[in-house]
Design an enzyme around this catalytic site. Structure first.
Site, mmCIF file in Angstrom:
data_model
loop_
_atom_site.group_PDB
_atom_site.id
_atom_site.type_symbol
_atom_site.label_atom_id
_atom_site.label_comp_id
_atom_site.label_asym_id
_atom_site.label_seq_id
_atom_site.Cartn_x
_atom_site.Cartn_y
_atom_site.Cartn_z
ATOM 1 N N SER A 82 -3.243 -7.713 2.969
ATOM 2 C CA SER A 82 -3.370 -7.584 4.423
ATOM 3 C C SER A 82 -3.676 -8.946 5.052
ATOM 4 O O SER A 82 -3.182 -9.255 6.141
ATOM 5 C CB SER A 82 -4.473 -6.576 4.759
ATOM 6 O OG SER A 82 -4.156 -5.324 4.215
ATOM 7 N N ARG A 109 -2.284 -5.860 -8.769
ATOM 8 C CA ARG A 109 -1.177 -6.778 -8.448
ATOM 9 C C ARG A 109 -1.030 -7.894 -9.461
ATOM 10 O O ARG A 109 0.042 -8.337 -9.764
ATOM 11 C CB ARG A 109 -1.383 -7.370 -7.051
ATOM 12 C CG ARG A 109 -1.236 -6.356 -5.942
ATOM 13 C CD ARG A 109 -1.779 -6.891 -4.667
ATOM 14 N NE ARG A 109 -3.174 -7.250 -4.850
ATOM 15 C CZ ARG A 109 -3.874 -7.950 -4.006
ATOM 16 N NH1 ARG A 109 -3.325 -8.400 -2.913
ATOM 17 N NH2 ARG A 109 -5.150 -8.224 -4.255
ATOM 18 N N HIS A 160 0.838 -1.204 0.000
ATOM 19 C CA HIS A 160 0.000 0.000 0.000
ATOM 20 C C HIS A 160 0.873 1.255 0.000
ATOM 21 O O HIS A 160 0.601 2.219 -0.712
ATOM 22 C CB HIS A 160 -0.897 0.045 1.247
ATOM 23 C CG HIS A 160 -1.887 -1.063 1.368
ATOM 24 N ND1 HIS A 160 -2.030 -1.820 2.505
ATOM 25 C CD2 HIS A 160 -2.800 -1.554 0.472
ATOM 26 C CE1 HIS A 160 -2.995 -2.715 2.339
ATOM 27 N NE2 HIS A 160 -3.468 -2.584 1.108
HETATM 28 N N1 COA Z 1 -0.335 -3.881 -1.946
HETATM 29 C C1 COA Z 1 -0.705 -4.757 -0.990
HETATM 30 N N2 COA Z 1 -1.945 -5.219 -0.860
HETATM 31 C C2 COA Z 1 -2.849 -4.796 -1.752
HETATM 32 C C3 COA Z 1 -2.555 -3.898 -2.779
HETATM 33 C C4 COA Z 1 -1.219 -3.441 -2.863
HETATM 34 N N3 COA Z 1 -0.848 -2.594 -3.801
HETATM 35 N N4 COA Z 1 -3.661 -3.680 -3.503
HETATM 36 C C5 COA Z 1 -4.630 -4.401 -2.937
HETATM 37 N N5 COA Z 1 -4.128 -5.076 -1.882
HETATM 38 C C6 COA Z 1 -4.846 -6.008 -1.015
HETATM 39 C C7 COA Z 1 -5.590 -5.333 0.093
HETATM 40 O O1 COA Z 1 -4.791 -5.213 1.258
HETATM 41 C C8 COA Z 1 -6.731 -6.283 0.296
HETATM 42 O O2 COA Z 1 -6.247 -7.345 1.118
HETATM 43 P P1 COA Z 1 -7.246 -8.217 2.007
HETATM 44 O O3 COA Z 1 -8.286 -8.789 1.081
HETATM 45 O O4 COA Z 1 -6.374 -9.221 2.601
HETATM 46 O O5 COA Z 1 -7.854 -7.238 3.004
HETATM 47 C C9 COA Z 1 -6.994 -6.876 -1.074
HETATM 48 O O6 COA Z 1 -5.805 -6.679 -1.794
HETATM 49 C C10 COA Z 1 -8.131 -6.270 -1.809
HETATM 50 O O7 COA Z 1 -7.893 -4.896 -1.941
HETATM 51 P P2 COA Z 1 -9.012 -3.943 -2.445
HETATM 52 O O8 COA Z 1 -9.679 -4.449 -3.675
HETATM 53 O O9 COA Z 1 -8.438 -2.572 -2.498
HETATM 54 O O10 COA Z 1 -10.125 -4.115 -1.355
HETATM 55 P P3 COA Z 1 -10.300 -3.371 -0.028
HETATM 56 O O11 COA Z 1 -11.151 -4.195 0.856
HETATM 57 O O12 COA Z 1 -9.007 -2.943 0.560
HETATM 58 O O13 COA Z 1 -11.136 -2.051 -0.485
HETATM 59 C C11 COA Z 1 -13.031 -0.807 -1.244
HETATM 60 C C12 COA Z 1 -12.322 -2.160 -1.223
HETATM 61 C C13 COA Z 1 -13.205 -0.274 0.183
HETATM 62 C C14 COA Z 1 -12.225 0.162 -2.058
HETATM 63 C C15 COA Z 1 -14.396 -1.049 -1.904
HETATM 64 O O14 COA Z 1 -15.091 -2.066 -1.193
HETATM 65 C C16 COA Z 1 -15.240 0.217 -1.915
HETATM 66 O O15 COA Z 1 -15.064 1.084 -2.761
HETATM 67 N N6 COA Z 1 -16.191 0.312 -0.966
HETATM 68 C C17 COA Z 1 -17.080 1.469 -0.866
HETATM 69 C C18 COA Z 1 -18.528 1.101 -1.240
HETATM 70 C C19 COA Z 1 -18.772 1.297 -2.699
HETATM 71 O O16 COA Z 1 -18.655 2.372 -3.256
HETATM 72 N N7 COA Z 1 -19.148 0.185 -3.341
HETATM 73 C C20 COA Z 1 -19.469 0.163 -4.755
HETATM 74 C C21 COA Z 1 -18.244 0.087 -5.594
HETATM 75 S S1 COA Z 1 -18.644 0.010 -7.292
#
Ligand code: COA
Length: 161
Positions: free
Chosen positions: A128, A90, A17
């Protein structure tokens, strides 16, 4: 003033991140890193803890703000005056889901574009959940999370796990 939002669960923040945060911070005037609620996940750390971790590890980046939000990302971006959402890509497996989210967000907010940054090769495998899984099984998370947070993350993960 070009504002971007980097949303995520950040449970907890990893070096993957931080790599995205550093690189996005030079592309935009203002980068809001926002701890969002993902309804499919049950977080280990509270929103306040996750924000504190992010604050401690980004304090050298003056145009980075740490925030939180519960609701639709597209609405939140509009309120923040953001022109872009930043996401890290990723692997090919991330693409389909991210593509769907990007299109849905743009439908909800036509002024909002999603900018994908390719994660640096050394963090391709990182998430994570991987960090928490290693810590709970007694492995070392050195090199996966910022040094300053390592002991706290290990301690909490093992206590809760
Ligand atoms: N380095 C390390 N880890 C990474 C990464 C990076 N560059 N990019 C992504 N990851 C990991 C994250 O840590 C996460 O790990 P986990 O599943 O073990 O927790 C995983 O990859 C998924 O990441 P991401 O897709 O960014 O999901 P998230 O849960 O962190 O965030 C939101 C998702 C919050 C952005 C999304 O649910 C959201 O926009 N919510 C708001 C509601 C909304 O608007 N919904 C409609 C969307 S159309």
């Amino acid at each position: 003033m070009r504002t971007a939002i980097y949303p995520g669960s950040f449970d907890p923040v990893t070096l993957g991140h931080l790599d995205i945060i550093r690189r996005a911070s030079v592309m935009f005037d203002r980068l809001v890193v926002s701890v969002m609620h993902n309804q499919n996940k049950k977080p280990l750390f509270t929103v306040e803890e996750r924000m504190a971790f992010l604050r401690r590890t980004t304090e050298s980046l003056p145009n980075v703000e740490i925030a939180s939000f519960d609701g639709l990302l597209a609405d939140y971006a509009r309120r923040e005056g953001a022109c872009a959402v930043v996401k890290g890509l990723r692997a090919v497996s991330d693409f389909e889901y991210e593509f769907q989210m990007a299109l849905a967000n743009r439908k909800l907010n036509p002024e909002l574009d999603t900018v994908f940054l390719m994660t640096s090769a050394e963090y391709m495998y990182l998430s994570s959940s991987v960090v928490k899984d290693i810590a709970v099984h007694g492995g070392s998370i050195a090199g996966f999370v910022p040094d300053a947070l390592e002991a706290e993350i290990v301690c909490r993960t093992r206590k809760e796990g």
